[in-house]
Design a protein around this motif. Structure first.
Motif, PDB file in Angstrom:
ATOM      1  N   GLN A   1       0.917  -0.979   0.023  1.00  0.00           N
ATOM      2  CA  GLN A   1       0.101  -0.139   0.016  1.00  0.00           C
ATOM      3  C   GLN A   1       0.923   1.090   0.076  1.00  0.00           C
ATOM      4  N   SER A   2       1.933   1.012   0.640  1.00  0.00           N
ATOM      5  CA  SER A   2       3.037   2.129   0.329  1.00  0.00           C
ATOM      6  C   SER A   2       4.441   1.290   0.916  1.00  0.00           C
ATOM      7  N   PRO A   3       5.645   1.962   0.413  1.00  0.00           N
ATOM      8  CA  PRO A   3       6.896   1.190   0.836  1.00  0.00           C
ATOM      9  C   PRO A   3       7.235   1.757   2.290  1.00  0.00           C
ATOM     10  N   GLN A   4       6.406   2.084   3.164  1.00  0.00           N
ATOM     11  CA  GLN A   4       6.580   2.525   4.459  1.00  0.00           C
ATOM     12  C   GLN A   4       7.554   1.892   5.391  1.00  0.00           C
ATOM     13  N   THR A   5       7.405   0.513   5.593  1.00  0.00           N
ATOM     14  CA  THR A   5       8.411   0.055   6.378  1.00  0.00           C
ATOM     15  C   THR A   5       9.586  -0.240   5.715  1.00  0.00           C
ATOM     16  N   PHE A   6       9.752  -0.378   4.462  1.00  0.00           N
ATOM     17  CA  PHE A   6      11.082  -0.354   3.733  1.00  0.00           C
ATOM     18  C   PHE A   6      11.806   0.762   3.860  1.00  0.00           C
ATOM     19  N   LYS A   7      11.076   2.107   3.657  1.00  0.00           N
ATOM     20  CA  LYS A   7      11.879   3.096   3.661  1.00  0.00           C
ATOM     21  C   LYS A   7      12.470   3.413   5.260  1.00  0.00           C
ATOM     22  N   GLN A   8      11.737   2.873   6.073  1.00  0.00           N
ATOM     23  CA  GLN A   8      12.056   3.328   7.461  1.00  0.00           C
ATOM     24  C   GLN A   8      13.265   2.396   7.488  1.00  0.00           C
TER      25      GLN A   8
ATOM     26  N   PHE B   1      -0.355   0.043  -4.142  1.00  0.00           N
ATOM     27  CA  PHE B   1      -1.718  -0.580  -4.358  1.00  0.00           C
ATOM     28  C   PHE B   1      -2.798  -0.694  -3.288  1.00  0.00           C
ATOM     29  N   ARG B   2      -3.894  -0.090  -3.301  1.00  0.00           N
ATOM     30  CA  ARG B   2      -4.681  -0.182  -2.504  1.00  0.00           C
ATOM     31  C   ARG B   2      -6.074  -0.622  -2.953  1.00  0.00           C
ATOM     32  N   ASP B   3      -6.631  -1.756  -2.120  1.00  0.00           N
ATOM     33  CA  ASP B   3      -8.011  -2.073  -2.483  1.00  0.00           C
ATOM     34  C   ASP B   3      -8.824  -1.742  -1.830  1.00  0.00           C
TER      35      ASP B   3
ATOM     36  N   THR C   1       0.717   6.428  -8.272  1.00  0.00           N
ATOM     37  CA  THR C   1       2.107   6.601  -8.182  1.00  0.00           C
ATOM     38  C   THR C   1       2.278   7.532  -6.967  1.00  0.00           C
ATOM     39  N   GLN C   2       3.395   7.208  -5.993  1.00  0.00           N
ATOM     40  CA  GLN C   2       3.708   8.167  -5.128  1.00  0.00           C
ATOM     41  C   GLN C   2       5.059   8.557  -5.291  1.00  0.00           C
ATOM     42  N   ILE C   3       5.338   9.930  -4.744  1.00  0.00           N
ATOM     43  CA  ILE C   3       6.910  10.311  -4.607  1.00  0.00           C
ATOM     44  C   ILE C   3       6.977  10.188  -3.323  1.00  0.00           C
ATOM     45  N   ASP C   4       7.820   9.022  -3.011  1.00  0.00           N
ATOM     46  CA  ASP C   4       7.898   8.387  -1.456  1.00  0.00           C
ATOM     47  C   ASP C   4       9.284   8.861  -1.117  1.00  0.00           C
ATOM     48  N   CYS C   5       9.189   9.309   0.106  1.00  0.00           N
ATOM     49  CA  CYS C   5      10.676  10.004   0.676  1.00  0.00           C
ATOM     50  C   CYS C   5      10.663   9.790   2.273  1.00  0.00           C
TER      51      CYS C   5
ATOM     52  N   MET D   1      -4.457   7.537  12.981  1.00  0.00           N
ATOM     53  CA  MET D   1      -5.128   8.445  12.054  1.00  0.00           C
ATOM     54  C   MET D   1      -4.318   8.570  10.724  1.00  0.00           C
ATOM     55  N   HIS D   2      -2.956   8.428  10.927  1.00  0.00           N
ATOM     56  CA  HIS D   2      -1.820   8.447   9.842  1.00  0.00           C
ATOM     57  C   HIS D   2      -1.548   7.144   9.557  1.00  0.00           C
ATOM     58  N   HIS D   3      -0.911   6.449  10.247  1.00  0.00           N
ATOM     59  CA  HIS D   3      -0.491   5.030  10.086  1.00  0.00           C
ATOM     60  C   HIS D   3       0.358   4.638  11.589  1.00  0.00           C
ATOM     61  N   PRO D   4       0.321   3.308  11.525  1.00  0.00           N
ATOM     62  CA  PRO D   4       0.828   2.824  12.999  1.00  0.00           C
ATOM     63  C   PRO D   4       2.389   3.328  13.319  1.00  0.00           C
TER      64      PRO D   4
ATOM     65  N   GLY E   1      -0.272  15.284  -0.118  1.00  0.00           N
ATOM     66  CA  GLY E   1       0.805  14.357   0.619  1.00  0.00           C
ATOM     67  C   GLY E   1       0.658  14.424   1.992  1.00  0.00           C
ATOM     68  N   GLY E   2       1.230  13.405   2.606  1.00  0.00           N
ATOM     69  CA  GLY E   2       1.172  13.376   3.928  1.00  0.00           C
ATOM     70  C   GLY E   2       2.521  12.628   4.426  1.00  0.00           C
ATOM     71  N   GLY E   3       2.695  12.948   5.739  1.00  0.00           N
ATOM     72  CA  GLY E   3       3.777  12.298   6.263  1.00  0.00           C
ATOM     73  C   GLY E   3       3.894  12.518   7.768  1.00  0.00           C
ATOM     74  N   SER E   4       5.142  11.897   8.494  1.00  0.00           N
ATOM     75  CA  SER E   4       5.114  12.176   9.801  1.00  0.00           C
ATOM     76  C   SER E   4       6.416  11.913  10.285  1.00  0.00           C
ATOM     77  N   ILE E   5       7.018  12.194  11.505  1.00  0.00           N
ATOM     78  CA  ILE E   5       7.942  11.815  12.158  1.00  0.00           C
ATOM     79  C   ILE E   5       7.595  10.210  12.629  1.00  0.00           C
ATOM     80  N   ARG E   6       8.635   9.423  12.634  1.00  0.00           N
ATOM     81  CA  ARG E   6       8.304   7.913  12.834  1.00  0.00           C
ATOM     82  C   ARG E   6       8.657   7.809  14.305  1.00  0.00           C
ATOM     83  N   ILE E   7       8.067   6.545  14.935  1.00  0.00           N
ATOM     84  CA  ILE E   7       8.563   6.057  16.136  1.00  0.00           C
ATOM     85  C   ILE E   7      10.002   5.464  15.559  1.00  0.00           C
TER      86      ILE E   7
ATOM     87  N   ILE F   1       7.625  11.676   3.972  1.00  0.00           N
ATOM     88  CA  ILE F   1       6.163  11.949   3.531  1.00  0.00           C
ATOM     89  C   ILE F   1       6.187  11.123   2.212  1.00  0.00           C
ATOM     90  N   ALA F   2       5.159  11.338   1.711  1.00  0.00           N
ATOM     91  CA  ALA F   2       4.646  10.629   0.283  1.00  0.00           C
ATOM     92  C   ALA F   2       3.758  11.624  -0.435  1.00  0.00           C
ATOM     93  N   LEU F   3       3.944  12.064  -1.512  1.00  0.00           N
ATOM     94  CA  LEU F   3       3.188  12.761  -2.381  1.00  0.00           C
ATOM     95  C   LEU F   3       2.593  12.247  -3.403  1.00  0.00           C
TER      96      LEU F   3
END
Ligand code: ASP
Length: 584
Positions: free
Chosen positions: A195-202, A219-221, A233-237, A444-447, A481-487, A528-530
């Protein structure tokens, strides 16, 4: 090369040159003794002429059989045109044909390959490769490529490196369902598409890559909604050793760079608004600030004057619509009907006209004096000539209804100019959202989003009050776009999973790898991802993202050209150890 030149570049300075062009037959004008052909390629159109006097007879006869969209190669000499066409680059010349070859014939296309085509949307999607031959579609794709390049240039210049992350993974929750892919060699097991490369980019940040970006498919169902694509497509950063401020600055820089490079527009600093302020002022968390009409709460002012309808309501809130005091009764009734439609679901609308002479006329004159109405006008900042529209009811519903009305009015009044760009940062989102149905919190954003550091203690006692270190970038009423500082520590991540209703075992099974990584010197990081599709469409001054995707899916998630999704044959199902339930 099958050509010496393209169809968009020859002009008077080329007169006398012998050239070879290749392209598609756009148009044929056949007068028997003279034939003109508009030859088209990606670069433009060049006129070819065959005539009785100057062209070989056989050639002229052969040219009689050409049809629209035939692919031909033409040899000839550049000559000056008698009647010039100033609208196109090549409009001063034409090619006097000496010879030509048909490289491929074409069936008559199912719709006209013109700027304004006669083909409906579904038909054009089915023959997308023909649609792409049309200028507007081709221009959009070229535009998208230009935007992508500008993004890559900016991010590369700021030390971001482009890293590819895998598509066959395990679920990364972004709040939608996963598309799953069965594994043949690991029978009974499935990959999920990201659904995004979230964990990989971390994990790349844990790996010390410092600054990452990727222009990547996600990909989101999700349930079908107009103009939503199951793959997009996202610009994932992601960045290491940063705080929220650093990310906002870097990506404010990106948007400014794009507006400058692509549109030649310089914008001021991007304003910021907190989530709760956005909800209070605009009734939603992605406000369009190209125009005013900000909400003004009138609850205290309007209650207790004997108007029952208001007295019982939790929230009374109004907007001043500029210059709309001139609306006729019919126009106002139409607005009332509009808000009463089931899609909006409001019970009605109270109106106050601020007349040019300083007096007021309202639908509640029986209950409110001129000075009451004047008080409302002051509060809503309405001037003479404006129309105040007021809604009342339960707080959340009323805000979203008035928000819809605000957008509708802006549309009607022409205040949503696609060539005006008004970005906005929305910050300080709540970390969690209570889910009544499932009796648990949702991120609200992601875990993986960090709480505000100063509120960490509250997580144990009052989690619903904790704000996230999260931010959205909004452009003209769209979240782009949306993003966050991560745990980045195991303990906080465990608390988070616990609040989200994961058992220890579930959290371990799904995200053990991440929590394991956090124990090996994970640095503070955030990102962030746009959304590239929407961003490109907005920069292109258009609404529909489909128009900027080479091979989009329709509103039912189908690719009409290749006809996907499709059934697979029983052998394949067997091989994957899958059984379909018989259809009821
Ligand atoms: N992964 C998030 C998303 O897809 C973006 C981010 O937090 O960087 O919305």
């Amino acid at each position: 090369m099958l050509r010496t030149n393209n169809c968009g570049e020859l002009n008077l300075s080329d007169v006398g040159n012998r050239v070879t062009l290749a392209g598609w037959v756009q148009k044929i004008r056949n007068q028997g003794f003279v034939i003109w052909i508009d030859l088209r390629d990606r670069y433009g159109i060049t006129q070819i002429i065959f005539d009785e006097e100057r062209t070989d007879k056989k050639m002229l006869e052969k040219a009689q059989n050409l049809g629209r969209e035939f692919v031909i190669q033409v040899q000839g000499t550049v000559i000056e045109r008698v009647s010039k066409n100033p609208k196109i680059n090549t409009g001063s010349i034409e090619i006097l044909a000496e010879d030509f070859q048909i490289l491929n014939a074409s069936k008559t296309p199912p719709f006209t390959i013109e700027n304004e085509t006669d083909g409906g949307e579904e038909l054009r999607m089915q023959y997308r490769y023909l649609d792409i031959r049309r200028n507007p579609v081709r221009e959009n794709l070229i535009f998208r490529s230009k935007v992508s390049l500008a993004i890559r240039n900016y991010l590369s210049a700021h030390n971001f490196i482009d890293v590819e992350t895998p598509y066959l993974i395990k679920s990364t929750p972004e709040g939608a369902r996963d598309f799953v892919v069965p594994s043949r060699i690991n029978s009974g097991e499935f990959y999920a598409l990201p659904q995004s490369p979230q964990t990989f980019k971390q994990l790349l940040m844990v790996g010390g890559l410092d600054q990452y970006f990727q222009i990547v498919k996600c990909f989101r169902d999700e349930d079908l909604r107009a103009d939503r694509q199951p793959e997009f497509t996202q610009i994932d950063c992601e960045m290491t050793f940063v705080e929220q401020e650093d990310i906002l600055n870097r990506f404010e820089g990106l948007l400014k760079h794009l507006l400058q490079e692509i549109k030649g527009i310089t914008i001021d600093e991007i304003p910021r608004i907190t989530y709760s302020e956005a909800i209070k002022k605009y009734g939603n968390d992605k406000p369009d600030i190209r125009f005013g009409m900000e909400f003004c709460e009138l609850t205290e002012r309007a209650k207790g004057k004997g108007f029952q309808v208001f007295d019982q309501k939790e929230l009374i809130v109004g907007i001043a619509v500029p210059g709309a005091a001139s609306f006729t009764r019919k126009q106002i009734d139409a607005l009332i009907d509009w808000v009463k439609r089931p899609q909006i679901g409001a019970s009605g609308l109270i109106w106050v006209k601020c007349n040019e002479d300083g007096s007021y006329k309202s639908s509640v004159d029986k209950f409110y004096s001129q000075s009451d109405l004047e008080d409302w006008a002051t509060a809503t900042q309405a001037s003479a000539g404006d129309l105040i529209l007021i809604m009342a009811g339960e707080t959340n519903d009323t805000r979203s209804q008035l928000s819809a009305l605000r957008m509708e009015l802006a549309e009607q009044l022409g205040l949503r100019d696609p060539e005006v760009f008004a970005p906005l940062w929305v910050i300080d989102f709540p970390l969690l959202e209570w889910d009544e149905e499932n009796n648990c919190f949702h991120a609200m954003h992601h875990p993986f989003t960090a709480p505000k550091p100063e509120q960490i203690e509250l997580l144990a006692t009052k989690p619903e009050a904790v704000n996230a270190n999260a931010y959205d970038l909004v452009l003209n009423g769209n979240e782009i776009g949306g993003g966050s500082i991560r745990i980045h520590d195991k303990k906080t991540q465990e608390i988070m999973f616990d609040l989200l209703g994961f058992t220890k075992e579930e959290a371990q099974a799904q995200f053990g790898f991440l929590m394991e990584a956090f124990q090996y010197g994970a640095p503070p990081h955030g990102g962030i991802a746009l959304g590239l599709d929407r961003l490109v469409a907005l920069l292109g001054g258009q609404e529909t993202i489909r128009d900027f995707i080479a091979f989009p899916k329709n509103n039912s998630g189908r690719d009409l050209m290749i006809n996907a999704p499709a059934t697979i044959d029983p052998d394949q199902l067997d091989e994957l150890n899958l059984k379909l339930k018989p259809k009821k």
